[in-house]
Design a protein around this motif. Sequence first.
Motif, PDB file in Angstrom:
ATOM      1  N   THR A 186      -0.624 -18.699  -4.103  1.00  0.00           N
ATOM      2  CA  THR A 186      -1.273 -17.404  -3.900  1.00  0.00           C
ATOM      3  C   THR A 186      -1.086 -16.461  -5.077  1.00  0.00           C
ATOM      4  O   THR A 186      -1.620 -15.355  -5.070  1.00  0.00           O
ATOM      5  N   LEU A 208      -3.020 -13.183  -3.441  1.00  0.00           N
ATOM      6  CA  LEU A 208      -2.014 -12.166  -3.176  1.00  0.00           C
ATOM      7  C   LEU A 208      -2.320 -10.860  -3.907  1.00  0.00           C
ATOM      8  O   LEU A 208      -1.827  -9.803  -3.522  1.00  0.00           O
ATOM      9  N   GLU A 233       5.813 -17.016  -2.381  1.00  0.00           N
ATOM     10  CA  GLU A 233       4.466 -16.452  -2.481  1.00  0.00           C
ATOM     11  C   GLU A 233       3.640 -16.770  -1.232  1.00  0.00           C
ATOM     12  O   GLU A 233       2.745 -16.002  -0.870  1.00  0.00           O
ATOM     13  N   TYR A 262       2.144 -13.772   1.018  1.00  0.00           N
ATOM     14  CA  TYR A 262       0.729 -13.675   1.383  1.00  0.00           C
ATOM     15  C   TYR A 262       0.577 -13.459   2.891  1.00  0.00           C
ATOM     16  O   TYR A 262      -0.234 -12.638   3.327  1.00  0.00           O
TER      17      TYR A 262
END
Length: 319
Positions: A181, A231, A255, A259
């Motif tokens: 992301t 993101l 990550e 997200y």
Amino acid sequence: MNPLVLAVMRLFAAPRLDMRTDYPRVRRLQRRLASLPGTRYRAVDVRVPADERSIPVRVFRPREQRRDDLLVFFHGGGWVTGDIESYTPACAAMADLTGCIVASVDYRLAPEHPFPAGLDDCFAVTVALLADPSIVTVERPGRIVLVGDSAGGNLAAAVSLRLRDEQARGVDLQILLYPVTYWDHRPETSPFPSVREHGQDYRLTDREVQDYLDLYVPDVARRRQPLVAPLLATDLTEQPPTLVIPAELDLLHDEGVAYGRALAAAGDEVRIHTVAGALHGFITLPRFARPLREAYEVIDAFLDGEPDPGRPVPRMAGR
């Protein structure tokens, strides 16, 4: 992790290929492995029209269909490797373990077809199936669910964002397995502790992810676009109910969690479940593997609208 197991994982992680030059070798190896005798499955190959070309899709039917959902699957492989052949065992298992029909999309790969070619293919197939699921021999699916692992999870998230912006209708649900992301996986500059903690020792390294991004999005400036790094999207509203399943010992863990939390902060319905002790890529493990079984327990609960049978929302690595 057991020190001996950790030492073995480090041994395998150290002599990494340079994916920027060695990706053809990886593709050939994947095809050879996919050609080995394996589990029988029920599948049919179709082609979905898209502009002046058509996109191959392999449709898997479960041995016992328990749900009428259609799972549209985008495979991993860093946008550079993987295809419907190498992911056939995983998709056959997905169909049987969820009781759903699975449509696996054979999108174009970088570097021959850099961003946004693969995303365009995934988007085109999704739009076509939303309009007419009979293209993949499914007459009346109850819901259309996007599923993707790793780079495929990135593509699923990007398709959902693009559907909101370009289409009147989106998908019903999305399942993101250890998704990419974010755009920066260098340990010196990444904002995520999991990159520094797990980027050298395990299944996927930070160098490998950066090699993939070099091939997928050669223009560094474009990597901060939301369709490459979801993101960074400034608007995450109106996204489908989402299940994020990171792997605990994966540099992408943080990550993925970030997200999921960003979606929740935007008012979307989100469930996050980290598979403890799991490495990147666990969706391709044999059906008896604990991480795979745990993931499908959570997926089943999500599809049925039941509470998460696992642990609460995970913390970031190192926190």
